[in-house]
Write a protein that holds these residues in place. Structure first.
Motif, mmCIF file in Angstrom:
data_model
loop_
_atom_site.group_PDB
_atom_site.id
_atom_site.type_symbol
_atom_site.label_atom_id
_atom_site.label_comp_id
_atom_site.label_asym_id
_atom_site.label_seq_id
_atom_site.Cartn_x
_atom_site.Cartn_y
_atom_site.Cartn_z
ATOM 1 N N UNK A 1 0.825 -1.205 0.000
ATOM 2 C CA UNK A 1 0.000 0.000 0.000
ATOM 3 C C UNK A 1 0.861 1.257 0.000
ATOM 4 N N UNK A 2 0.236 2.354 -0.467
ATOM 5 C CA UNK A 2 0.906 3.643 -0.433
ATOM 6 C C UNK A 2 1.624 3.990 -1.723
ATOM 7 N N UNK A 3 1.552 5.269 -2.094
ATOM 8 C CA UNK A 3 2.272 5.755 -3.266
ATOM 9 C C UNK A 3 3.742 5.946 -2.908
ATOM 10 N N UNK A 4 4.576 6.110 -3.914
ATOM 11 C CA UNK A 4 5.997 6.367 -3.674
ATOM 12 C C UNK A 4 6.176 7.588 -2.780
ATOM 13 N N UNK A 5 5.429 8.652 -3.086
ATOM 14 C CA UNK A 5 5.543 9.902 -2.334
ATOM 15 C C UNK A 5 5.147 9.705 -0.881
ATOM 16 N N UNK A 6 4.050 8.959 -0.657
ATOM 17 C CA UNK A 6 3.575 8.726 0.704
ATOM 18 C C UNK A 6 4.556 7.845 1.473
ATOM 19 N N UNK A 7 5.070 6.811 0.830
ATOM 20 C CA UNK A 7 6.036 5.925 1.482
ATOM 21 C C UNK A 7 7.293 6.698 1.878
ATOM 22 N N UNK A 8 7.781 7.530 0.960
ATOM 23 C CA UNK A 8 8.987 8.308 1.245
ATOM 24 C C UNK A 8 8.758 9.259 2.419
ATOM 25 N N UNK A 9 7.592 9.897 2.441
ATOM 26 C CA UNK A 9 7.275 10.825 3.535
ATOM 27 C C UNK A 9 7.176 10.089 4.859
ATOM 28 N N UNK A 10 6.525 8.923 4.858
ATOM 29 C CA UNK A 10 6.381 8.141 6.087
ATOM 30 C C UNK A 10 7.741 7.703 6.635
ATOM 31 N N UNK A 11 8.606 7.236 5.740
ATOM 32 C CA UNK A 11 9.929 6.768 6.164
ATOM 33 C C UNK A 11 10.768 7.934 6.675
ATOM 34 N N UNK A 12 10.746 9.052 5.946
ATOM 35 C CA UNK A 12 11.510 10.228 6.357
ATOM 36 C C UNK A 12 11.045 10.736 7.721
ATOM 37 N N UNK A 13 9.732 10.777 7.920
ATOM 38 C CA UNK A 13 9.179 11.227 9.200
ATOM 39 C C UNK A 13 9.582 10.287 10.336
ATOM 40 N N UNK A 14 9.553 8.983 10.058
ATOM 41 C CA UNK A 14 9.910 7.998 11.091
ATOM 42 C C UNK A 14 11.392 8.110 11.466
ATOM 43 N N UNK A 15 12.243 8.335 10.477
ATOM 44 C CA UNK A 15 13.678 8.495 10.754
ATOM 45 C C UNK A 15 13.908 9.727 11.624
ATOM 46 N N UNK A 16 13.201 10.821 11.297
ATOM 47 C CA UNK A 16 13.351 12.053 12.069
ATOM 48 C C UNK A 16 12.843 11.874 13.501
#
Length: 227
Positions: free
Chosen positions: A98-113
């Protein structure tokens, strides 16, 4: 941009370049009488001499390094499966339904931060897109895959920005902007290339660059997971 910012940007580009070197690159000719190993060591010492230790740590040192084990654990906690990493520079393959590339990237970036306290850009490429990037490479027959750089972007619309390096491309170098990635073949070596310096530096800020050998290993890892 002040001198300190310029030096920090150059140091970040240098670290990005060195992280792409493979074990068989270190003994290749570098510059003059230096091989790559000696050239990297000399440049590293120069960076440390110019920049104060605090600045180095904040910009290109431990503060921006993520242990691959931590990154794999984070992705698994986000619900992704078959998580596998390659090398030590943030290359990760995973499966998700699930999730678009943009959404996945945002979720991962937010989790790392949030969890690791590090703010880094994240680019997600689907397995289908990676296969197309490999297939569309016009320089795939290059003799040395470590001298062929592939620039990935978060959105195909951002690829045109990489064309800014074209004035720096000098024969026998070759540059091509494809449908999903940009390709730069540094036939005489990456360390000597002004085009590579531009792509790995400010001009290529919107892109994440990997050499062809790394891209092929990522493709093999994806194929292994899909098998």
């Amino acid at each position: 941009m002040n001198n300190a910012d310029i030096m920090l940007e150059a140091a970040e580009a240098f670290v990005a370049l060195v992280s792409e070197l493979h074990h068989d690159d270190w003994d290749r000719p570098g510059l003059g009488v230096w091989d790559v190993r000696s050239l990297v060591g000399h440049t590293g010492r120069a960076v440390v001499t110019v920049l104060d230790p605090g600045s180095i740590e904040r910009s290109v040192g431990k503060a921006k390094r993520i242990a691959m084990a931590d990154l794999r654990a984070l992705l698994e906690d986000l619900g992704y499966t078959d998580v596998a990493s390659l090398l030590n520079s943030g290359n990760v393959v995973f499966r998700t339904g699930k999730g678009s590339r943009k959404k996945l990237a945002a979720d991962i970036s937010d989790a790392i931060a949030t969890r690791l306290g590090i703010e880094v850009p994240v680019i997600v490429v689907s397995a289908k897109e990676l296969a197309l990037i490999v297939r569309e490479n016009p320089f795939a027959s290059a003799d040395d895959p470590s001298r062929l750089l592939i620039a990935f972007v978060a959105d195909a619309g951002m690829l045109s920005a990489t064309s800014a390096i074209e004035p720096h491309v000098v024969a026998p170098e070759q540059f091509h902007v494809g449908t999903h990635a940009a390709y730069l073949h540094c036939a005489s070596g990456i360390l000597e290339s002004k085009a590579a310096e531009a792509l790995l530096g400010k001009t290529g800020k919107a892109a994440s660059t990997r050499n062809w050998a790394t891209v092929l290993k990522l493709q093999a890892l994806v194929d292994k997971i899909d098998a």
